[in-house]
Write an enzyme that holds these catalytic residues in place. Structure first.
Site, short mmCIF file in Angstrom:
data_model
loop_
_atom_site.label_atom_id
_atom_site.label_comp_id
_atom_site.label_asym_id
_atom_site.label_seq_id
_atom_site.Cartn_x
_atom_site.Cartn_y
_atom_site.Cartn_z
N GLU A 117 0.73 -1.14 0.15
CA GLU A 117 0.10 0.19 -0.04
C GLU A 117 1.01 1.31 0.06
OE1 GLU A 117 -2.56 2.31 -0.36
OE2 GLU A 117 -3.66 0.65 0.19
N ASP A 162 5.56 1.49 -4.01
CA ASP A 162 5.01 1.44 -5.58
C ASP A 162 4.91 -0.08 -5.61
OD1 ASP A 162 4.17 1.14 -8.19
OD2 ASP A 162 5.62 2.82 -8.84
N ASP A 175 -8.55 1.45 -7.67
CA ASP A 175 -9.18 2.77 -8.33
C ASP A 175 -9.70 2.57 -9.50
OD1 ASP A 175 -9.70 5.48 -9.07
OD2 ASP A 175 -7.74 6.11 -7.94
N LYS A 196 -13.26 8.38 -15.14
CA LYS A 196 -13.47 9.08 -16.51
C LYS A 196 -12.35 8.49 -17.58
CE LYS A 196 -13.65 13.43 -13.70
NZ LYS A 196 -12.94 14.77 -13.40
N THR A 217 -16.90 -5.50 3.56
CA THR A 217 -16.37 -4.29 4.31
C THR A 217 -17.63 -3.45 4.55
OG1 THR A 217 -16.10 -3.22 2.03
CG2 THR A 217 -14.45 -4.45 3.03
N PHE A 235 -17.76 -0.44 3.06
CA PHE A 235 -17.83 0.31 1.81
C PHE A 235 -18.92 -0.58 1.21
CE2 PHE A 235 -16.37 0.38 -2.65
CZ PHE A 235 -16.56 1.70 -2.67
#
Length: 243
Positions: free
Chosen positions: A99, A126, A149, A153, A222, A224
């Protein structure tokens, strides 16, 4: 004495190497405010649970965990809640979490300490570089990426982590029979994941109909995801096995 031609040749070589290493980042390190507890966790618990990979050398996983056991690698574990829960419920596995966001790392360290787990280590770096330079071929039993993520867009879709190049990078890291586990709550990204892995050589979909699997019991639910369910949002799970 070094002449101008030799200097220019060196500069050209360095420029060429930089171009080879260039890639579009799939993440942005957000400057989120850290709590005092998260800061203290990194300072005090970091030496106990974090793995230093600054030199980007191959890791001795058995030495890091003090034992030989199947290895689970999770990329982007967020605040670490489900990651630590999975490690707690599967003590027969070694769990290595990667992370980049400091608040998430600090949160995960606190949870690991609270549960007194000895089968969990954390890397703050990374993930692309860790996978490329620090993990040895045929060393990973399970690679999991949950809710990466989505870069929703259109102009940002190229930043998504799961793509052809990424799969080519990680493919050699799997042991035969190793699992690539993924989940997303963005249908468009789910379609992309399915397409990429279906086309990838050396992977077989575990889904009976060649698409997605039912929500697996081994992936913790979770807060979320619970909120998403209440709002009627879908979640798509995929598991591919390395041949």
């Amino acid at each position: 004495m070094t002449d101008n031609n030799e200097i220019q040749e060196t500069l050209n070589t360095e420029s060429s190497e930089k171009k080879k290493d260039f890639r579009i980042k799939s993440f942005v390190v957000r400057a989120g405010r850290m709590t005092e507890g998260q800061i203290r966790a990194i300072e005090e618990l970091g030496p106990k649970y974090m793995v230093d990979v600054e030199d980007l050398q191959p890791l001795d996983i058995d030495a890091i965990f003090g034992r030989s056991a199947p290895l689970v690698v999770e990329i982007g574990f967020g605040m670490g809640v489900s990651f630590v829960q999975m490690a707690k419920e599967a003590p027969q596995y070694n769990f290595l979490g990667i992370e980049v966001h400091p608040p998430g790392v600090g949160s995960a360290l606190k949870l690991i300490e609270q549960e007194k787990l000895t089968n969990v280590k954390v890397i703050k770096f990374d993930a692309f570089e860790v996978l490329k330079k620090c993990l040895k071929p045929q060393s990973v039993d399970i690679l999991q990426i949950f809710f990466p993520d989505p870069w929703p867009k259109k102009r940002h879709v190229k930043r998504r982590l799961i793509n052809d190049d990424f799969v080519k990078l990680v493919a050699p890291l799997f042991k035969s029979g190793g699992q690539f586990r993924m989940a997303t709550d963005w249908e468009d990204y789910a379609v992309q994941m399915l397409d990429v892995l279906t086309r990838a050589e050396g992977f077989t979909n575990t889904s009976a109909d060649g698409t997605y699997i039912p929500r697996p019991s081994w992936r913790p639910l979770t807060k979320f995801e619970q909120r998403g369910q209440r709002l009627g949002h879908g979640v798509w799970d995929l598991v591919f096995v390395r041949d």
